[in-house]
Scaffold this motif. Structure first.
Motif, short mmCIF file in Angstrom:
data_model
loop_
_atom_site.label_atom_id
_atom_site.label_comp_id
_atom_site.label_asym_id
_atom_site.label_seq_id
_atom_site.Cartn_x
_atom_site.Cartn_y
_atom_site.Cartn_z
N SER A 33 51.77 36.17 41.19
CA SER A 33 52.66 37.21 41.72
C SER A 33 52.89 38.31 40.69
O SER A 33 53.02 39.47 41.03
N ASP A 34 52.97 37.91 39.42
CA ASP A 34 53.23 38.89 38.36
C ASP A 34 52.88 38.28 37.01
O ASP A 34 52.92 37.07 36.84
N LEU A 35 52.53 39.13 36.06
CA LEU A 35 52.31 38.73 34.67
C LEU A 35 53.54 39.20 33.89
O LEU A 35 53.80 40.40 33.82
N VAL A 36 54.27 38.27 33.32
CA VAL A 36 55.61 38.56 32.81
C VAL A 36 55.69 38.38 31.30
O VAL A 36 55.55 37.27 30.78
N SER A 37 55.95 39.48 30.61
CA SER A 37 56.23 39.42 29.17
C SER A 37 57.73 39.23 29.01
O SER A 37 58.51 39.42 29.95
N PHE A 47 48.58 32.27 49.88
CA PHE A 47 47.21 32.08 49.41
C PHE A 47 46.62 30.75 49.89
O PHE A 47 45.42 30.67 50.13
N ALA A 48 47.44 29.73 50.05
CA ALA A 48 46.93 28.47 50.63
C ALA A 48 46.47 28.72 52.06
O ALA A 48 45.36 28.32 52.45
N ARG A 49 47.29 29.38 52.85
CA ARG A 49 46.94 29.68 54.24
C ARG A 49 45.70 30.58 54.28
O ARG A 49 44.78 30.37 55.09
N TYR A 50 45.65 31.58 53.42
CA TYR A 50 44.52 32.50 53.37
C TYR A 50 43.22 31.73 53.09
O TYR A 50 42.19 31.98 53.71
N SER A 51 43.27 30.79 52.15
CA SER A 51 42.05 30.06 51.80
C SER A 51 41.55 29.22 52.97
O SER A 51 40.34 29.07 53.15
N PHE A 52 42.46 28.68 53.78
CA PHE A 52 42.03 27.92 54.95
C PHE A 52 41.52 28.84 56.06
O PHE A 52 40.56 28.50 56.76
N PRO A 98 43.63 38.07 31.47
CA PRO A 98 42.41 38.77 31.90
C PRO A 98 41.80 38.22 33.18
O PRO A 98 41.06 38.91 33.86
N TRP A 99 42.09 36.99 33.52
CA TRP A 99 41.53 36.39 34.72
C TRP A 99 42.29 36.78 35.97
O TRP A 99 41.82 36.59 37.08
N LYS A 100 43.47 37.28 35.80
CA LYS A 100 44.35 37.53 36.94
C LYS A 100 44.14 38.95 37.46
O LYS A 100 44.35 39.91 36.75
N ASP A 101 43.73 39.04 38.70
CA ASP A 101 43.50 40.34 39.33
C ASP A 101 44.67 40.64 40.25
O ASP A 101 44.62 40.36 41.45
N LEU A 102 45.73 41.18 39.68
CA LEU A 102 46.92 41.46 40.47
C LEU A 102 46.66 42.51 41.55
O LEU A 102 47.24 42.43 42.63
N ARG A 103 45.77 43.44 41.29
CA ARG A 103 45.47 44.45 42.32
C ARG A 103 44.90 43.80 43.56
O ARG A 103 45.29 44.13 44.68
N TRP A 104 43.97 42.84 43.37
CA TRP A 104 43.38 42.14 44.50
C TRP A 104 44.45 41.33 45.22
O TRP A 104 44.54 41.36 46.44
N ASN A 105 45.26 40.61 44.45
CA ASN A 105 46.32 39.80 45.06
C ASN A 105 47.27 40.66 45.89
O ASN A 105 47.64 40.30 47.00
N ARG A 106 47.68 41.78 45.35
CA ARG A 106 48.65 42.63 46.04
C ARG A 106 48.04 43.36 47.22
O ARG A 106 48.72 43.63 48.21
#
Length: 168
Positions: free
Chosen positions: A50-54, A30-35, A123-131
């Protein structure tokens, strides 16, 4: 670890809290992607998770990957803080002095764990977008497998512990 070999994960997040976790590899992506995509990412809040972990997901995934029995046992925050040597000492080693107003381990971790226990960040984490964006990204299981995680805590990994300059 229980006498029967069951690994017990104790976290002060209750049964519904989740911790957003990110692998070092995913941070790099994500650092590389942002640049590389400055016009798309400038001014945007990026959530490289990467994941939301219970707790139950952590224990189940650990068992799946290692074949070892595991369980999650929620622990009240005050009990969890007893796992830290002197949680009322300043968090910043070498800088803060007890009673000078420096943030303590108790203060820092209380806010941190409460945020996760109440699932405020999820709620702020969009794992679908990340993946979708990071096709090589790892979820918890993928990270455990890639790293050969078996639950062993390598105290030498953390410089402050290795140098005996921080709390256990």
């Amino acid at each position: 670890t229980k006498p029967d070999g069951t690994r017990v994960f104790t976290l002060p997040i209750g049964h519904t809290g989740r911790v957003p976790m990110v692998t070092l590899r995913d941070i790099g992506f994500f650092a590389r992607y942002s640049f590389d995509h400055r016009s798309e990412t400038s001014g945007q809040d990026l959530h490289p998770v990467s994941d939301l972990v219970s707790g139950s997901y952590l224990a189940a995934t650990f068992s799946k990957v290692t074949g070892l029995p595991a369980e999650f046992s929620p622990q009240p925050l005050d009990e969890w803080l007893k796992n830290i040597d002197d949680p009322d000492a300043p968090l910043a080693t070498g800088e803060g002095k007890r009673g000078d107003g420096s943030t303590t381990w108790r203060q820092d971790f209380s806010g941190w764990w409460t945020t996760y226990a109440d699932d405020l960040l999820a709620p702020w984490k969009d794992l679908r977008w990340n993946r979708k964006l990071n096709l090589g990204g790892l979820d918890l299981e993928g990270w455990m497998r890639a790293e050969g995680y078996d639950g062993t805590w390598d105290q030498g990994l953390l410089k402050g512990l290795r140098d005996r300059k921080t709390r256990r």
